[in-house]
Design a protein around this motif. Structure first.
Motif, PDB file in Angstrom:
ATOM      1  N   ILE A 224      -0.989   8.484 -33.939  1.00 50.10           N
ATOM      2  CA  ILE A 224      -0.421   8.043 -32.820  1.00 50.10           C
ATOM      3  C   ILE A 224      -0.338   9.062 -31.648  1.00 50.10           C
TER       4      ILE A 224
ATOM      5  N   GLU B 234       3.599   1.157 -33.374  1.00 49.63           N
ATOM      6  CA  GLU B 234       2.622   1.050 -34.174  1.00 49.63           C
ATOM      7  C   GLU B 234       2.920   1.554 -35.712  1.00 49.63           C
ATOM      8  N   VAL B 235       3.687   2.637 -35.900  1.00 52.83           N
ATOM      9  CA  VAL B 235       4.251   3.151 -37.039  1.00 52.83           C
ATOM     10  C   VAL B 235       4.959   2.422 -37.943  1.00 52.83           C
TER      11      VAL B 235
ATOM     12  N   ASP C 244       2.772  -1.249 -44.116  1.00 48.70           N
ATOM     13  CA  ASP C 244       1.386  -0.786 -44.968  1.00 48.70           C
ATOM     14  C   ASP C 244       1.073  -1.956 -45.876  1.00 48.70           C
TER      15      ASP C 244
ATOM     16  N   ARG D 116       5.125  -5.656 -31.654  1.00 45.94           N
ATOM     17  CA  ARG D 116       5.452  -4.461 -32.099  1.00 45.94           C
ATOM     18  C   ARG D 116       7.137  -4.420 -32.028  1.00 45.94           C
TER      19      ARG D 116
ATOM     20  N   ARG E  63       4.142   8.104 -41.633  1.00 41.89           N
ATOM     21  CA  ARG E  63       3.262   6.833 -40.962  1.00 41.89           C
ATOM     22  C   ARG E  63       2.357   6.887 -39.737  1.00 41.89           C
ATOM     23  N   THR E  64       2.345   7.901 -39.224  1.00 35.64           N
ATOM     24  CA  THR E  64       1.974   8.294 -37.907  1.00 35.64           C
ATOM     25  C   THR E  64       0.253   8.169 -38.000  1.00 35.64           C
TER      26      THR E  64
ATOM     27  N   LYS F  93      -2.769   4.748 -37.400  1.00 36.53           N
ATOM     28  CA  LYS F  93      -1.980   3.966 -36.544  1.00 36.53           C
ATOM     29  C   LYS F  93      -2.368   4.062 -35.164  1.00 36.53           C
TER      30      LYS F  93
END
Ligand SMILES: [Zn+2]
Length: 337
Positions: free
Chosen positions: A82, A132-133, A137, A281, A307-308, A311
Motif C-alpha cells: 500500500i 485495503e489492508v 485474505d 472499505r 498485510r500491506t 493490497k
C-alpha cells in the motif's frame, strides 16, 4: 553490489512493545528503521522478488535487485504494498496505521490530517489505502456445526427505504441522499463478515450466505422476506422482532447488532459521512477491529503491517468513475470522510 543469497543479515530481531504512539514514533525514528520493520514483516527475513517470487536477491544502495536472469528487476521494500510510490514518510504511515487500528471507532482523514500534519487530500488517500489492508485474505471459515447470525443494515440513507422494523424513530424529514445496504454474517464465538450489497433482496443475500456457510448449519435471522427459503438448506431460526424479548438468550442477534451499533457510532461520531462508493472499505475496517478486539494495539499494528503487500490501491483506481460517455475518468474525492 553485494550478493547475499538469502538477504537476512541486515535484519535485527525486532521485539518492540509499543504501548503508546510516542513510543512507536520513538522507535521508528528514521526511514531505514521503518523499511527494516516492513521487510521483516513482509518477508520474514527472506527477501522475495515481488515480480517473479525468486528468492535470490542482491542488496543495492537503494533497495534490492532480483538475481533471476529472466527477471533482474530492481525493487524496494514498498513495491507491491500500500506504500508503493508514496511521497509520505513511512513513519507517518505507521502513525496513521496505529491510530486507525487502535481507535475503536476509527479516525477520520480530517483528524489524521491535523494530527500528523498531512494535507487533507493525502490523508484521505492514505486512509483509503490503509483500509485495503483490512480485507480478509480468505473467506470466513464455514462450518456445518456453526450457528450463524445474518442481518442487514443501512448506512446513511432515507428512512422510508428501510424495512419497517429498521426504521429510525423521529427521522422524518432528515435528508441524506445516500443509502447503502450492508449485509453481515457472524458465527457465534467467531468473526463478523460485513459487505456492502446493492440491495437486500433474496437474489443478493442468499448467494453470499451459500458461499460462506455450509449447508446444514443453523442460521438465525429476523423475519425479513429475503431470508425466506433458507430452510431448504439450513436449520433456519427466525426471530420475530416483536417477540424478540421472548427468545432473547436462546437465538438472539445481539452480537451482530452490537457490531452494527459500533459501526453506526463510528459513522455518526467520527466519520460523519462514508461515500457509498467506498463503503466496503469501511465495512472491512470496522470488521477488522471488531474481529481483533481481544488483541492489543501493538499486535493489531504489526498484523496490519504484515498485510500491506498485495493490497495496492492507486489514486486512479480509487477515484475512477464513468464520465458522460461511459469512459472511466479519475480525480474526484471526498474530503469529509
Ligand atoms: Zn524477479
Amino acid at each position: 553490489m553485494d550478493y547475499t543469497g538469502i538477504a537476512h543479515t541486515r535484519y535485527r530481531k525486532m521485539l518492540q512493545h509499543f504501548k503508546t504512539l510516542p513510543q512507536l514514533l520513538d522507535y521508528f525514528k528514521d526511514e531505514q528503521t521503518c523499511k527494516d520493520y516492513l521487510a521483516q514483516h513482509r518477508w520474514n527475513g527472506k527477501v522475495t522478488c515481488p515480480f517473479c517470487e525468486h528468492d535470490k536477491i542482491y542488496i543495492t544502495n537503494r533497495g534490492y535487485k532480483c538475481a533471476s536472469k529472466t527477471c533482474y528487476k530492481k525493487f524496494t521494500v514498498t513495491v507491491g504494498t500500500i506504500f508503493e510510490n508514496t511521497k509520505l514518510p513511512l513513519r507517518t504511515w505507521y502513525a496513521a496505521i496505529y491510530l486507525t487500528t487502535s481507535h475503536k471507532k476509527g479516525i477520520s482523514s480530517l483528524q489524521i490530517s491535523r494530527d500528523l500534519g498531512v494535507d487533507k487530500k493525502n490523508a484521505w488517500f492514505m486512509l483509503q489505502r490503509i483500509r485495503e489492508v483490512f480485507f480478509p485474505d480468505s473467506q470466513i471459515p464455514a462450518s456445518k456445526d456453526g450457528l450463524f447470525h445474518v442481518d442487514e443494515t443501512f448506512i446513511g440513507g432515507k428512512n422510508k427505504n428501510r424495512h419497517a422494523h429498521k426504521k429510525v424513530d423521529n427521522s422524518q424529514g432528515r435528508s441524506t441522499k445516500d443509502k447503502t445496504a450492508v449485509f453481515g454474517i457472524m458465527q457465534t464465538g467467531g468473526d463478523v463478515f460485513a459487505i456492502k450489497v446493492p440491495n437486500t433482496q433474496t437474489e443478493t443475500l442468499k448467494p453470499i450466505i451459500e458461499t460462506l456457510v455450509d449447508k446444514g448449519a443453523i442460521i438465525v435471522s429476523d423475519e425479513w422476506n429475503a431470508y425466506k427459503g433458507l430452510k431448504k438448506d439450513y436449520a433456519h431460526v427466525v426471530i420475530n422482532h416483536k417477540e424478540e424479548e421472548y427468545v432473547r438468550g436462546a437465538f438472539h442477534n445481539n452480537n451482530l447488532e452490537g457490531f452494527w451499533s459500533l459501526f453506526k457510532r463510528g459513522y455518526i461520531g467520527i466519520y460523519h459521512y462514508m461515500s457509498p462508493k467506498h463503503l466496503d472499505r469501511y465495512c472491512q475496517e470496522f470488521s477488522y477491529r471488531y474481529n481483533k478486539r481481544t488483541t492489543n494495539d501493538m499486535d493489531r499494528f504489526s498484523d496490519a503491517i504484515k498485510r500491506t503487500h498485495g493490497k495496492r490501491l492507486t489514486w486512479n483506481q480509487l477515484t475512477e468513475k464513468p464520465d458522460a460517455n461511459g469512459n472511466v475518468v479519475s480525480g474526484e474525492y471526498q474530503v469529509v470522510e
